[in-house]
Design a protein around this motif. Structure first.
Motif, mmCIF file in Angstrom:
data_model
loop_
_atom_site.group_PDB
_atom_site.id
_atom_site.type_symbol
_atom_site.label_atom_id
_atom_site.label_comp_id
_atom_site.label_asym_id
_atom_site.label_seq_id
_atom_site.Cartn_x
_atom_site.Cartn_y
_atom_site.Cartn_z
ATOM 1 N N THR A 165 57.908 21.729 43.981
ATOM 2 C CA THR A 165 58.290 20.712 44.881
ATOM 3 C C THR A 165 57.040 19.851 45.116
ATOM 4 O O THR A 165 56.054 20.212 45.749
ATOM 5 C CB THR A 165 58.662 21.452 46.158
ATOM 6 O OG1 THR A 165 59.780 22.571 45.856
ATOM 7 C CG2 THR A 165 59.222 20.489 46.959
ATOM 8 N N PHE A 166 57.266 18.545 44.966
ATOM 9 C CA PHE A 166 56.065 17.728 45.322
ATOM 10 C C PHE A 166 55.871 17.159 46.519
ATOM 11 O O PHE A 166 57.367 16.839 47.193
ATOM 12 C CB PHE A 166 56.172 16.428 44.168
ATOM 13 C CG PHE A 166 55.989 16.912 42.582
ATOM 14 C CD1 PHE A 166 54.865 16.871 42.208
ATOM 15 C CD2 PHE A 166 56.880 16.932 42.020
ATOM 16 C CE1 PHE A 166 54.540 17.465 41.062
ATOM 17 C CE2 PHE A 166 56.669 17.407 40.408
ATOM 18 C CZ PHE A 166 55.426 17.720 40.089
ATOM 19 N N THR A 167 55.069 17.143 47.090
ATOM 20 C CA THR A 167 54.803 16.657 48.504
ATOM 21 C C THR A 167 53.654 15.617 48.579
ATOM 22 O O THR A 167 53.146 15.433 47.395
ATOM 23 C CB THR A 167 54.462 17.816 49.447
ATOM 24 O OG1 THR A 167 53.112 18.229 49.104
ATOM 25 C CG2 THR A 167 55.181 19.013 49.307
ATOM 26 N N PRO A 168 53.524 14.862 49.647
ATOM 27 C CA PRO A 168 52.481 13.942 49.605
ATOM 28 C C PRO A 168 50.781 14.560 49.268
ATOM 29 O O PRO A 168 50.071 13.925 48.775
ATOM 30 C CB PRO A 168 52.264 13.199 51.028
ATOM 31 C CG PRO A 168 53.864 13.473 51.480
ATOM 32 C CD PRO A 168 54.213 14.780 50.828
ATOM 33 N N GLU A 169 50.801 15.986 49.498
ATOM 34 C CA GLU A 169 49.443 16.487 49.178
ATOM 35 C C GLU A 169 49.291 17.161 47.782
ATOM 36 O O GLU A 169 48.218 17.387 47.258
ATOM 37 C CB GLU A 169 49.624 17.948 50.332
ATOM 38 C CG GLU A 169 49.288 17.715 51.603
ATOM 39 C CD GLU A 169 50.514 17.218 52.209
ATOM 40 O OE1 GLU A 169 51.529 17.571 51.784
ATOM 41 O OE2 GLU A 169 50.460 16.392 53.314
ATOM 42 N N GLY A 170 50.361 17.344 47.180
ATOM 43 C CA GLY A 170 50.288 17.880 45.809
ATOM 44 C C GLY A 170 51.678 18.568 45.420
ATOM 45 O O GLY A 170 52.855 18.327 46.055
ATOM 46 N N ALA A 171 51.699 19.621 44.511
ATOM 47 C CA ALA A 171 52.683 20.361 44.065
ATOM 48 C C ALA A 171 52.745 21.778 44.575
ATOM 49 O O ALA A 171 51.630 22.659 44.470
ATOM 50 C CB ALA A 171 52.704 20.441 42.560
ATOM 51 N N LYS A 172 53.754 21.979 45.435
ATOM 52 C CA LYS A 172 53.960 23.251 45.962
ATOM 53 C C LYS A 172 54.750 24.042 44.787
ATOM 54 O O LYS A 172 55.816 23.750 44.481
ATOM 55 C CB LYS A 172 54.722 23.188 47.056
ATOM 56 C CG LYS A 172 55.044 24.630 47.856
ATOM 57 C CD LYS A 172 55.339 24.560 49.224
ATOM 58 C CE LYS A 172 56.843 24.021 49.115
ATOM 59 N NZ LYS A 172 57.461 24.148 50.574
ATOM 60 N N ILE A 173 54.282 25.300 44.249
ATOM 61 C CA ILE A 173 54.751 25.928 43.576
ATOM 62 C C ILE A 173 55.360 27.577 43.991
ATOM 63 O O ILE A 173 54.471 28.096 44.823
ATOM 64 C CB ILE A 173 54.203 26.232 42.120
ATOM 65 C CG1 ILE A 173 52.778 26.952 42.473
ATOM 66 C CG2 ILE A 173 53.730 24.773 41.409
ATOM 67 C CD1 ILE A 173 51.927 27.273 41.218
ATOM 68 N N SER A 174 56.284 28.073 43.780
ATOM 69 C CA SER A 174 56.846 29.231 44.339
ATOM 70 C C SER A 174 57.656 29.680 43.255
ATOM 71 O O SER A 174 58.379 29.495 42.357
ATOM 72 C CB SER A 174 57.718 28.972 45.468
ATOM 73 O OG SER A 174 58.690 28.054 45.274
ATOM 74 N N ASN A 175 57.631 31.148 43.249
ATOM 75 C CA ASN A 175 58.388 32.080 42.433
ATOM 76 C C ASN A 175 59.862 32.199 42.872
ATOM 77 O O ASN A 175 59.744 33.060 43.978
ATOM 78 C CB ASN A 175 57.442 33.336 42.278
ATOM 79 C CG ASN A 175 58.040 34.316 41.291
ATOM 80 O OD1 ASN A 175 58.888 34.869 41.455
ATOM 81 N ND2 ASN A 175 57.189 34.573 40.448
ATOM 82 N N VAL A 176 60.796 32.205 41.916
ATOM 83 C CA VAL A 176 62.041 32.510 42.086
ATOM 84 C C VAL A 176 62.362 33.340 40.996
ATOM 85 O O VAL A 176 63.504 33.117 40.423
ATOM 86 C CB VAL A 176 63.051 31.355 42.354
ATOM 87 C CG1 VAL A 176 62.630 30.849 43.735
ATOM 88 C CG2 VAL A 176 62.840 30.470 41.378
ATOM 89 N N GLN A 177 61.410 34.203 40.487
ATOM 90 C CA GLN A 177 61.549 35.157 39.272
ATOM 91 C C GLN A 177 62.700 35.759 39.163
ATOM 92 O O GLN A 177 63.346 36.073 37.881
ATOM 93 C CB GLN A 177 60.344 35.914 38.916
ATOM 94 C CG GLN A 177 60.299 36.363 37.705
ATOM 95 C CD GLN A 177 58.831 37.067 37.430
ATOM 96 O OE1 GLN A 177 57.950 36.694 37.910
ATOM 97 N NE2 GLN A 177 58.948 38.049 36.549
ATOM 98 N N SER A 178 63.599 36.446 40.113
ATOM 99 C CA SER A 178 64.378 37.266 40.337
ATOM 100 C C SER A 178 65.728 36.458 39.323
ATOM 101 O O SER A 178 66.637 37.123 38.839
ATOM 102 C CB SER A 178 64.879 37.685 41.610
ATOM 103 O OG SER A 178 65.126 36.281 42.152
ATOM 104 N N GLN A 179 65.639 34.946 39.579
ATOM 105 C CA GLN A 179 66.774 34.493 38.889
ATOM 106 C C GLN A 179 66.545 34.375 37.166
ATOM 107 O O GLN A 179 67.444 34.206 36.708
ATOM 108 C CB GLN A 179 66.814 33.008 39.199
ATOM 109 C CG GLN A 179 67.035 32.885 40.638
ATOM 110 C CD GLN A 179 66.777 31.399 41.263
ATOM 111 O OE1 GLN A 179 66.864 30.433 40.416
ATOM 112 N NE2 GLN A 179 66.961 31.255 42.804
ATOM 113 N N MET A 180 65.372 34.993 36.734
ATOM 114 C CA MET A 180 65.077 34.976 35.372
ATOM 115 C C MET A 180 65.304 36.290 34.958
ATOM 116 O O MET A 180 64.607 36.723 33.848
ATOM 117 C CB MET A 180 63.711 34.322 35.076
ATOM 118 C CG MET A 180 63.564 33.034 35.808
ATOM 119 S SD MET A 180 64.784 31.586 35.488
ATOM 120 C CE MET A 180 64.305 31.261 33.793
#
Length: 570
Positions: A165-180
Motif C-alpha cells: 500500500t503506497f502512502t506519502p511516506e513510502g510503501a507499506k508492506i504486509s503479509n496476507v500469506q494465508s491466502q497463498m
C-alpha cells in the motif's frame, strides 16, 4: 553511503585531478557498476590515456562482454542508441533519467525528485515479511518508479501474499500469506530483474514452494555465482547474497556481513532492529520466568515404574503444572535455547525476549542432528549421520508444507492440554511411538502443528555404537508401522519401501534415487552448518552417501521383517 557510490565518486575525483599523459590506476573493489560506467567514461572522455581499471579478483573475472550497464552508461554519456524490442528495464530507466535532466519540469529541472530509494534493496524486506509475517513501512519508495525492480511488489503480491500500500511516506508492506497457503510452485523469468533472484529463491525455499526459474544465465557472473550461492546458502562476498540469507534467517557472520556496505550500509542495523521486533509475533508466547514451560525427560528405571516409556511420559505430563512441556529423550544433548538461567527458552537473535512457540500451536516440531562423540567417526557412524540428515530434512520439509509425516520425542514442544486430549490414541500396548502416534492423533483432531527450524533449538543425538544396536533401534521404529493410519505417513512410508524394494529388483534405480537423497543430506547439513562425516570439511562425502544408498534396501527389508517379529521393549 553505499560502496558502489563511494568507489565511483572516488574514481571520478581521481580523474578530475589527473594530468594528461600520466599513468593512473583506479581500484574499484568488486563494484561492477563502477567498472561498466568508467569503461565507457574513459572511452568517451579520456581516449588514449594510460589509465587502468582494476579491482578484486572476482571483478576481473566478470570483466567480459558488455552488459545492460554498459549500454546505460553510453546513453548517460549522450550516445544515441536505438530503442530495441523488449529493451531491458535498466536501459529504459537510463533513457528516462537522461531525458528528465535535459527536459525542464515545471519550468526548471527538479533534480532532487530523481533520487529514488532502491527497489532492488527493498526485495529483502519483501522476502523477510513473506517468511516471518508482520508489516513494514519502506520509506521513499514510489509506485511510479523508473526502476525495473519495482516489479518486486507485484511479484510478492501475486505469488507470496505480501501486499503493498503506497502512502506519502513510502510503501507499506504486509503479509496476507494465508491466502497463498495452497501455492506449491512458482514459475518466473528473471531476465529483466536478475537482482531479485536471491530474495525470491530463498523465499520459495523457506515457504516450501518449488521455484521454476528461467533467464538466470547472467546470475553465474555476478559478484558471485548466485545460482550456486543460493543452493549452498553461501555469502561468497556478495552483498545481495548476504542480505537474502539474513532475511531468511540463515546464519551470516559479522565478517560476511561486511560486503553489504557495497549497496546498503544500514541494512544490518535495520535488520537487527526489525528482526528483534517481528520475532515477537513469530514465536514468543510468554516470559520464561513465570514457569510457563517445563522440560520432561522420561528415564528408564527412574520414573517408568517398570511399565515403559509411555507410562513414564504420562506420569510426568499429568504431574506438570505448565501450559507447555518440552519433551526430550534421556540420551540427547539439549539445544542452546533450553540452557537459559531460568531453564526456559531464549534466543541469540534477541536477548531481551523469551522465545517459545506460536501462540496458536499445539505441537512444535524442533530440529535434531546426529553427531559422533569421536573426532574420527567410524563408517557405521558416518552412515547413520548421513541417514539421519536425510530423515531430518524430510521431517522439516513436510512439516513446513503442512503435511508432517515424522517427528521425534527427543526434541518436541507440546501444549499439555493437547497431549492429554490425545493420550487415549498413543497405543499404550506398544512400548515406543509416543511421538509419531501423538502426531497422528493431533492431525486427526485438526490441531495446530508448527515448526521451529533454527540452530538454537537443535538437539544432538548420538549414533548407535554397533550394528546390533543400530538394527535393534530401527526394528523398533519399523515395528510401529502397521499401526499408522494417517494418510500422509502411510503414503510417505509406502513410497520409501516401494522405491527401495524396486532398487533390489532393478539396481539402476539408484541413478535416480541417489541424487535426490544426497540433496536432502546436503540441505540438512547446510542448515546445521556442521557435520562429522569427515574431519576435513563439513559435508557428507559422496562415497559415504553412495554406500548408504546401496545398503539401504537391505536395511529396510531387515528392519521391516525384524520389526514385525522382534520382542517389544523400551
Amino acid at each position: 553511503m553505499p560502496d558502489d557510490v563511494l568507489v565511483l565518486h572516488d574514481a571520478l575525483e581521481q580523474l578530475r585531478a589527473h594530468k594528461k599523459g600520466e599513468p593512473l590506476t583506479l581500484y574499484l573493489k568488486n563494484c561492477g557498476t563502477a567498472l561498466r560506467f568508467l569503461q565507457v567514461h574513459l572511452e568517451k572522455c579520456y581516449p588514449g590515456e594510460p589509465i587502468t581499471l582494476t579491482g578484486d579478483a572476482r571483478l576481473m573475472e566478470r570483466n567480459g562482454k558488455p552488459t545492460s550497464q554498459t549500454t546505460s552508461a553510453r546513453i548517460l554519456h549522450g550516445e544515441e542508441i536505438p530503442v530495441a524490442e523488449n529493451e531491458s528495464p535498466y536501459i529504459t530507466m537510463s533513457r528516462r533519467m537522461r531525458e528528465s535532466y535535459l527536459s525542464p519540469l515545471r519550468g526548471e529541472p527538479e533534480r532532487g525528485l530523481l533520487l529514488e530509494r532502491d527497489w532492488s534493496a527493498a526485495a529483502f524486506w519483501y522476502e523477510y515479511v513473506a517468511i516471518h509475517g508482520g508489516e513494514l513501512l519502506l520509506e521513499g519508495l514510489r509506485p511510479d518508479s523508473l526502476q525495473g525492480d519495482r516489479i518486486v511488489s507485484d511479484l510478492y503480491d501475486k505469488h507470496f501474499g505480501v501486499q503493498t500500500t503506497f502512502t506519502p511516506e513510502g510503501a507499506k508492506i504486509s503479509n496476507v500469506q494465508s491466502q497463498m497457503s495452497n501455492r506449491k510452485s512458482v514459475k518466473l523469468d528473471f531476465t529483466d530483474f536478475p537482482d531479485l533472484y536471491p530474495a525470491v529463491a530463498l523465499t520459495c525455499e523457506k515457504l516450501s514452494i518449488e521455484l521454476n526459474a528461467t533467464g538466470t544465465d547472467r546470475l553465474r557472473h555476478k559478484e558471485s555465482d548466485r545460482i550456486e550461492a543460493v543452493r549452498l546458502h553461501e555469502v561468497r562476498n556478495d552483498h545481495r547474497m548476504a542480505m537474502a540469507l539474513m532475511a531468511a534467517d540463515f546464519p551470516v557472520s559479522s565478517d560476511e556481513q561486511q560486503c553489504i556496505a557495497k549497496s546498503y550500509p544500514r541494512f544490518v542495523e535495520q535488520w537487527q532492529s526489525i528482526s528483534g521486533q517481528s520475532r515477537y509475533h513469530f514465536v514468543t508466547i510468554t516470559d520464561v520466568t513465570d514457569g510457563s514451560v517445563s522440560h520432561i525427560t522420561p528415564r528408564k528405571g527412574i520414573n517408568d515404574d517398570n511399565l515403559g516409556k509411555k507410562h513414564a511420559l504420562s506420569k510426568l505430563i499429568h504431574a506438570a503444572t505448565t501450559e507447555y512441556v518440552w519433551l526430550h529423550d534421556d540420551d540427547v544433548v539439549l539445544p542452546e535455547a533450553s540452557n537459559s538461567p531460568q531453564g526456559g527458552l531464549t534466543t541469540k537473535r534477541s536477548n531481551s525476549e523469551a522465545v517459545l512457540v506460536r501462540p496458536e500451536s499445539d505441537l512444535v516440531i524442533l530440529p535434531l542432528k546426529m553427531e559422533s562423540e569421536s573426532d574420527k567417526p567410524s563408517l557405521l557412524e558416518k552412515l547413520q549421520i548421513a541417514e539421519y540428515a536425510a530423515i531430518q530434512e524430510m521431517t522439516m520439509h513436510t512439516a513446513k508444507r503442512g503435511h508432517a509425516v515424522m517427528c521425534s520425542g527427543a526434541n518436541l514442544i507440546v501444549r499439555r492440554e493437547a497431549w492429554l486430549a490425545c493420550e487415549q490414541d498413543l497405543h499404550p500396548e506398544i512400548p515406543s511411538g509416543d511421538d509419531m502416534f501423538l502426531l497422528e492423533a493431533m492431525k486427526k483432531r485438526g490441531m495446530r502443528i508448527a515448526v521451529i527450524d533454527e540452530p538454537d533449538y537443535t538437539a544432538v543425538v548420538r549414533p548407535a555404537p554397533t550394528w546390533r544396536a543400530f538394527f535393534r533401534q530401527r526394528m523398533r521404529w519399523a515395528g510401529k508401522a502397521p499401526h499408522y493410519t494417517d494418510p500422509d505417513i502411510l503414503r510417505c512410508g509406502a513410497l520409501v519401501v516401494a522405491a527401495n524394494l524396486l532398487q533390489l529388483l532393478c539396481p539402476l534405480i539408484i541413478l535416480v534415487k541417489f541424487p535426490i537423497e544426497y540433496s536432502l543430506i546436503r540441505k540438512r547439513e547446510i542448515t546445521n552448518h556442521q557435520s562429522q562425516i569427515t574431519n576435513k570439511e563439513p559435508r557428507t562425502v559422496w562415497y559415504v552417501a553412495l554406500i548408504l544408498e546401496v545398503l539401504y534396501p537391505f536395511y529396510i527389508l531387515i528392519s521391516l521383517l525384524g520389526g514385525l517379529f522382534r520382542r517389544k521393549e523400551w
